[in-house]
Design a protein around this motif. Structure first.
Motif, PDB file in Angstrom:
ATOM      1  N   SER A 116       9.218  35.355 -24.385  1.00 11.17           N
ATOM      2  CA  SER A 116       9.819  34.537 -24.359  1.00 11.17           C
ATOM      3  C   SER A 116       8.950  33.553 -23.014  1.00 11.17           C
ATOM      4  O   SER A 116       8.280  32.596 -22.881  1.00 11.17           O
ATOM      5  N   LEU A 117       8.234  34.955 -21.961  1.00 13.69           N
ATOM      6  CA  LEU A 117       7.346  34.437 -21.230  1.00 13.69           C
ATOM      7  C   LEU A 117       5.971  33.678 -21.805  1.00 13.69           C
ATOM      8  O   LEU A 117       5.502  33.046 -20.993  1.00 13.69           O
ATOM      9  N   ALA A 118       5.056  33.753 -22.644  1.00 14.30           N
ATOM     10  CA  ALA A 118       3.915  33.714 -23.408  1.00 14.30           C
ATOM     11  C   ALA A 118       4.584  32.621 -24.045  1.00 14.30           C
ATOM     12  O   ALA A 118       4.070  31.524 -23.800  1.00 14.30           O
ATOM     13  N   SER A 119       5.546  32.402 -24.760  1.00 15.31           N
ATOM     14  CA  SER A 119       5.708  30.893 -25.328  1.00 15.31           C
ATOM     15  C   SER A 119       6.484  29.961 -24.522  1.00 15.31           C
ATOM     16  O   SER A 119       5.716  29.129 -24.758  1.00 15.31           O
ATOM     17  N   LEU A 120       6.852  30.299 -23.162  1.00 12.32           N
ATOM     18  CA  LEU A 120       6.896  29.226 -21.926  1.00 12.32           C
ATOM     19  C   LEU A 120       5.540  28.779 -21.702  1.00 12.32           C
ATOM     20  O   LEU A 120       5.633  27.864 -21.216  1.00 12.32           O
ATOM     21  N   SER A 121       4.552  29.744 -20.967  1.00 14.06           N
ATOM     22  CA  SER A 121       3.544  29.616 -20.729  1.00 14.06           C
ATOM     23  C   SER A 121       2.858  28.763 -21.800  1.00 14.06           C
ATOM     24  O   SER A 121       1.830  27.550 -21.110  1.00 14.06           O
ATOM     25  N   ALA A 122       2.903  28.980 -22.324  1.00 11.87           N
ATOM     26  CA  ALA A 122       1.929  28.881 -23.672  1.00 11.87           C
ATOM     27  C   ALA A 122       2.540  27.389 -24.101  1.00 11.87           C
ATOM     28  O   ALA A 122       1.622  26.186 -24.159  1.00 11.87           O
ATOM     29  N   GLY A 123       3.670  26.792 -24.310  1.00  8.05           N
ATOM     30  CA  GLY A 123       3.718  25.644 -24.159  1.00  8.05           C
ATOM     31  C   GLY A 123       3.956  24.737 -23.518  1.00  8.05           C
ATOM     32  O   GLY A 123       3.417  23.438 -23.535  1.00  8.05           O
ATOM     33  N   VAL A 144       0.452  20.344 -20.972  1.00  7.15           N
ATOM     34  CA  VAL A 144      -0.180  19.956 -19.901  1.00  7.15           C
ATOM     35  C   VAL A 144      -1.604  19.646 -20.082  1.00  7.15           C
ATOM     36  O   VAL A 144      -2.414  18.712 -19.570  1.00  7.15           O
ATOM     37  N   ALA A 145      -1.996  20.333 -20.858  1.00  2.00           N
ATOM     38  CA  ALA A 145      -3.440  19.954 -21.263  1.00  2.00           C
ATOM     39  C   ALA A 145      -3.347  18.853 -22.081  1.00  2.00           C
ATOM     40  O   ALA A 145      -4.713  18.019 -22.036  1.00  2.00           O
ATOM     41  N   ALA A 146      -2.987  18.739 -23.111  1.00  3.83           N
ATOM     42  CA  ALA A 146      -2.706  17.540 -24.167  1.00  3.83           C
ATOM     43  C   ALA A 146      -2.486  16.724 -23.268  1.00  3.83           C
ATOM     44  O   ALA A 146      -3.159  16.116 -23.867  1.00  3.83           O
ATOM     45  N   SER A 147      -1.806  16.467 -22.719  1.00  3.96           N
ATOM     46  CA  SER A 147      -1.332  15.556 -21.547  1.00  3.96           C
ATOM     47  C   SER A 147      -2.664  14.579 -20.810  1.00  3.96           C
ATOM     48  O   SER A 147      -2.454  13.845 -20.842  1.00  3.96           O
ATOM     49  N   GLY A 192      16.868  26.721 -25.225  1.00  4.20           N
ATOM     50  CA  GLY A 192      17.077  28.153 -25.362  1.00  4.20           C
ATOM     51  C   GLY A 192      16.318  28.956 -25.082  1.00  4.20           C
ATOM     52  O   GLY A 192      16.646  30.670 -24.917  1.00  4.20           O
ATOM     53  N   VAL A 193      15.301  29.476 -24.654  1.00  7.75           N
ATOM     54  CA  VAL A 193      14.575  30.979 -24.325  1.00  7.75           C
ATOM     55  C   VAL A 193      14.964  31.366 -23.069  1.00  7.75           C
ATOM     56  O   VAL A 193      15.178  32.338 -22.695  1.00  7.75           O
ATOM     57  N   LEU A 194      14.796  29.762 -22.526  1.00  9.09           N
ATOM     58  CA  LEU A 194      16.301  30.075 -20.875  1.00  9.09           C
ATOM     59  C   LEU A 194      17.325  30.981 -20.689  1.00  9.09           C
ATOM     60  O   LEU A 194      17.404  31.906 -20.486  1.00  9.09           O
ATOM     61  N   ALA A 195      18.090  30.497 -21.671  1.00  8.84           N
ATOM     62  CA  ALA A 195      19.478  30.698 -21.660  1.00  8.84           C
ATOM     63  C   ALA A 195      19.640  31.982 -22.809  1.00  8.84           C
ATOM     64  O   ALA A 195      20.632  33.163 -22.457  1.00  8.84           O
ATOM     65  N   GLN A 196      18.673  32.660 -23.345  1.00  5.89           N
ATOM     66  CA  GLN A 196      18.565  33.850 -24.205  1.00  5.89           C
ATOM     67  C   GLN A 196      17.799  34.945 -23.253  1.00  5.89           C
ATOM     68  O   GLN A 196      19.100  36.017 -22.834  1.00  5.89           O
ATOM     69  N   GLU A 197      17.142  34.222 -22.224  1.00  9.33           N
ATOM     70  CA  GLU A 197      16.802  35.156 -21.070  1.00  9.33           C
ATOM     71  C   GLU A 197      18.120  35.573 -19.576  1.00  9.33           C
ATOM     72  O   GLU A 197      17.707  36.470 -19.662  1.00  9.33           O
TER      73      GLU A 197
END
Length: 164
Positions: free
Chosen positions: A45-52, A57-60, A115-120
């Motif tokens: 969960s932490l990795a996916s949120l951080s990667a997303g 940010v990088a693409a922007s 969804g990740v936040l809700a699951q956690e």
């Protein structure tokens, strides 16, 4: 030879608490105070949120992703979080529930951070292994779609990619 009878389970465990521990009514020692119900974040969960977030940010910064994309992710994440919250409330009260496929579609449609936040945070749908597998597949598909649309991964086929 006569052996002494073995003590039964209640007799074996009938040790009294230490004298410093007060007793409750009924002779039982008080229960330990419960820890606050804080979410225990999983590594994925932490990795996916951080990667997303890092990918966005990088693409922007590098390829000028339109600000509306971030707004869509924020709105869909909020909507997805609220859908999980409503489903959990319905599950607890025995009412009609939101289908798992609808929750998965919401996650695929840019709502996966919610969804990740809700699951956690809500601890909802976090124990169902098949649902979690499907959910993480939708996260990978969404991130892959984002990369294809807003980065030069497949430059000739990327309709939204703009050279900066």
């Amino acid at each position: 030879m006569n052996r002494p009878a073995r003590p039964t389970a209640p007799q074996r465990h009938a040790a009294s608490p230490p004298p410093s521990m007060p007793r409750r009514a009924g002779g039982r020692p008080p229960q330990r105070p419960r820890r606050p119900n804080r979410p225990r974040w999983r590594t994925a969960s932490l990795a996916s949120l951080s990667a997303g977030i890092a990918l966005y940010v990088a693409a922007s910064l590098r390829w000028e992703v339109p600000w509306a994309v971030g707004l869509v992710y924020a709105l869909m994440s909020t909507f997805c979080y609220l859908a999980y919250m409503g489903d959990k409330a319905a599950a607890q009260s025995g009412q009609w529930r939101t289908s798992e496929s609808r929750l998965l579609w919401l996650g695929l449609a840019c709502g996966w951070p919610g969804g990740v936040l809700a699951q956690e945070v809500l601890r909802h749908k976090s124990a169902k292994v098949q649902f979690r597998r499907s959910f993480w597949l939708t996260v990978l598909i969404n991130l892959g779609g984002f990369m294809l649309a807003f980065t030069p991964v497949l430059e000739p086929w990327t309709p939204l990619y703009r050279v900066g």
